[in-house]
Write a protein that holds these residues in place. Structure first.
Motif, PDB file in Angstrom:
ATOM      1  N   SER A 157       5.615  -5.260  -3.275  1.00 27.97           N
ATOM      2  CA  SER A 157       4.690  -4.244  -2.763  1.00 27.97           C
ATOM      3  C   SER A 157       4.299  -3.268  -3.864  1.00 27.97           C
ATOM      4  O   SER A 157       3.130  -2.866  -3.982  1.00 27.97           O
ATOM      5  CB  SER A 157       5.320  -3.481  -1.604  1.00 27.97           C
ATOM      6  OG  SER A 157       5.553  -4.322  -0.512  1.00 27.97           O
ATOM      7  N   GLN A 164       1.773  -4.889  -6.116  1.00 32.08           N
ATOM      8  CA  GLN A 164       0.460  -4.924  -5.477  1.00 32.08           C
ATOM      9  C   GLN A 164      -0.211  -3.554  -5.526  1.00 32.08           C
ATOM     10  O   GLN A 164      -1.404  -3.436  -5.828  1.00 32.08           O
ATOM     11  CB  GLN A 164       0.579  -5.388  -4.027  1.00 32.08           C
ATOM     12  CG  GLN A 164       0.913  -6.854  -3.878  1.00 32.08           C
ATOM     13  CD  GLN A 164       1.135  -7.258  -2.426  1.00 32.08           C
ATOM     14  OE1 GLN A 164       1.217  -6.404  -1.550  1.00 32.08           O
ATOM     15  NE2 GLN A 164       1.250  -8.556  -2.175  1.00 32.08           N
ATOM     16  N   LEU A 165       0.568  -2.529  -5.234  1.00 29.15           N
ATOM     17  CA  LEU A 165       0.013  -1.171  -5.272  1.00 29.15           C
ATOM     18  C   LEU A 165      -0.425  -0.789  -6.680  1.00 29.15           C
ATOM     19  O   LEU A 165      -1.469  -0.137  -6.859  1.00 29.15           O
ATOM     20  CB  LEU A 165       1.033  -0.175  -4.735  1.00 29.15           C
ATOM     21  CG  LEU A 165       1.291  -0.242  -3.229  1.00 29.15           C
ATOM     22  CD1 LEU A 165       2.459   0.674  -2.862  1.00 29.15           C
ATOM     23  CD2 LEU A 165       0.047   0.151  -2.454  1.00 29.15           C
ATOM     24  N   ALA A 207      -1.447  -2.891  -8.968  1.00 29.51           N
ATOM     25  CA  ALA A 207      -2.665  -3.648  -9.258  1.00 29.51           C
ATOM     26  C   ALA A 207      -3.864  -2.987  -8.582  1.00 29.51           C
ATOM     27  O   ALA A 207      -4.936  -2.847  -9.198  1.00 29.51           O
ATOM     28  CB  ALA A 207      -2.509  -5.095  -8.787  1.00 29.51           C
ATOM     29  N   GLU A 208      -3.703  -2.580  -7.329  1.00 34.87           N
ATOM     30  CA  GLU A 208      -4.791  -1.892  -6.627  1.00 34.87           C
ATOM     31  C   GLU A 208      -5.154  -0.590  -7.323  1.00 34.87           C
ATOM     32  O   GLU A 208      -6.335  -0.247  -7.447  1.00 34.87           O
ATOM     33  CB  GLU A 208      -4.383  -1.615  -5.180  1.00 34.87           C
ATOM     34  CG  GLU A 208      -4.324  -2.849  -4.318  1.00 34.87           C
ATOM     35  CD  GLU A 208      -3.809  -2.563  -2.914  1.00 34.87           C
ATOM     36  OE1 GLU A 208      -3.729  -1.370  -2.527  1.00 34.87           O
ATOM     37  OE2 GLU A 208      -3.484  -3.524  -2.195  1.00 34.87           O
ATOM     38  N   ARG A 209      -4.139   0.130  -7.772  1.00 39.53           N
ATOM     39  CA  ARG A 209      -4.397   1.385  -8.476  1.00 39.53           C
ATOM     40  C   ARG A 209      -5.190   1.119  -9.750  1.00 39.53           C
ATOM     41  O   ARG A 209      -6.157   1.823 -10.062  1.00 39.53           O
ATOM     42  CB  ARG A 209      -3.068   2.064  -8.823  1.00 39.53           C
ATOM     43  CG  ARG A 209      -3.254   3.379  -9.574  1.00 39.53           C
ATOM     44  CD  ARG A 209      -2.048   3.798 -10.353  1.00 39.53           C
ATOM     45  NE  ARG A 209      -1.761   2.803 -11.371  1.00 39.53           N
ATOM     46  CZ  ARG A 209      -0.603   2.674 -11.980  1.00 39.53           C
ATOM     47  NH1 ARG A 209       0.391   3.453 -11.687  1.00 39.53           N
ATOM     48  NH2 ARG A 209      -0.415   1.743 -12.893  1.00 39.53           N
ATOM     49  N   GLN A 234      -7.188  -1.380 -10.382  1.00 40.44           N
ATOM     50  CA  GLN A 234      -8.563  -1.741 -10.020  1.00 40.44           C
ATOM     51  C   GLN A 234      -9.362  -0.487  -9.661  1.00 40.44           C
ATOM     52  O   GLN A 234     -10.513  -0.344 -10.053  1.00 40.44           O
ATOM     53  CB  GLN A 234      -8.558  -2.712  -8.834  1.00 40.44           C
ATOM     54  CG  GLN A 234      -8.066  -4.094  -9.183  1.00 40.44           C
ATOM     55  CD  GLN A 234      -7.943  -4.990  -7.949  1.00 40.44           C
ATOM     56  OE1 GLN A 234      -8.096  -4.533  -6.819  1.00 40.44           O
ATOM     57  NE2 GLN A 234      -7.664  -6.263  -8.164  1.00 40.44           N
ATOM     58  N   TYR A 235      -8.731   0.390  -8.917  1.00 38.13           N
ATOM     59  CA  TYR A 235      -9.402   1.632  -8.516  1.00 38.13           C
ATOM     60  C   TYR A 235      -9.751   2.476  -9.741  1.00 38.13           C
ATOM     61  O   TYR A 235     -10.835   3.046  -9.828  1.00 38.13           O
ATOM     62  CB  TYR A 235      -8.509   2.397  -7.545  1.00 38.13           C
ATOM     63  CG  TYR A 235      -9.137   3.629  -6.975  1.00 38.13           C
ATOM     64  CD1 TYR A 235     -10.222   3.552  -6.117  1.00 38.13           C
ATOM     65  CD2 TYR A 235      -8.649   4.892  -7.303  1.00 38.13           C
ATOM     66  CE1 TYR A 235     -10.806   4.699  -5.586  1.00 38.13           C
ATOM     67  CE2 TYR A 235      -9.224   6.036  -6.783  1.00 38.13           C
ATOM     68  CZ  TYR A 235     -10.304   5.925  -5.931  1.00 38.13           C
ATOM     69  OH  TYR A 235     -10.886   7.066  -5.416  1.00 38.13           O
ATOM     70  N   LYS A 254     -12.716   0.943 -11.433  1.00 35.33           N
ATOM     71  CA  LYS A 254     -13.929   1.228 -10.659  1.00 35.33           C
ATOM     72  C   LYS A 254     -14.392   2.660 -10.904  1.00 35.33           C
ATOM     73  O   LYS A 254     -15.588   2.925 -11.094  1.00 35.33           O
ATOM     74  CB  LYS A 254     -13.664   1.000  -9.178  1.00 35.33           C
ATOM     75  CG  LYS A 254     -14.871   1.148  -8.315  1.00 35.33           C
ATOM     76  CD  LYS A 254     -14.560   0.837  -6.865  1.00 35.33           C
ATOM     77  CE  LYS A 254     -15.771   1.060  -5.989  1.00 35.33           C
ATOM     78  NZ  LYS A 254     -15.488   0.805  -4.576  1.00 35.33           N
TER      79      LYS A 254
END
Length: 139
Positions: free
Chosen positions: A82, A85-86, A88-90, A92-93, A96
């Motif tokens: 988890s 994943q968090l 990786a999302e961070r 990506q954010y 962006k």
């Protein structure tokens, strides 16, 4: 008289010894009481432990501990996944946001250039208007 003095001296010494022995005896009694209390506490703790583990033998306790260890390791693995994943999302954010920032910076630059151009045009038109007003006044 001399013998009486010696007896008094011996009596006094013996009295001091008795007094010190009584003090030592009292201290030992307190120590014995403390040891009895500690023994009672140890027996209570032993009874509690025995009642908790009395129904389970050592192999069962070991098996339960191993199962708990496996469950905890599984939970740690899930939490690690988890976390990845968090992260990786961070990431990506963040990317962006960097892209959006770049777009906005370009847009701000363009608008700034337009404002500068319009200001120059305004000054040019104001100068033309003055010139035309001066020509009109001459006419």
């Amino acid at each position: 008289s001399k013998s009486s003095e010696e007896i008094k001296q011996q009596n006094s010494e013996l009295s001091e010894k008795v007094h010190s022995l009584v003090s030592a005896n009292s201290a030992m009694k307190l120590d014995v009481e403390d040891l009895h209390k500690k023994l009672e506490m140890a027996e209570l703790m032993l009874q509690q432990f025995s009642s908790q583990a009395g129904s389970l033998d050592a192999n069962q306790q070991l098996q339960m501990a191993l199962e708990e260890k496996v469950a905890l390791e599984t939970q740690v693995a899930q939490l690690s996944e988890s976390l990845q994943q968090l992260q990786a999302e961070r990431d990506q954010y963040v990317e962006k946001l960097k892209e959006e920032r770049s777009v906005w910076q370009q847009r701000v630059q363009q608008l700034s250039e337009q404002v500068h151009t319009m200001a120059e045009e305004k000054e040019k038109y104001v100068a033309q208007i003055r010139e035309l007003e001066a020509n009109m006044t001459e006419l």
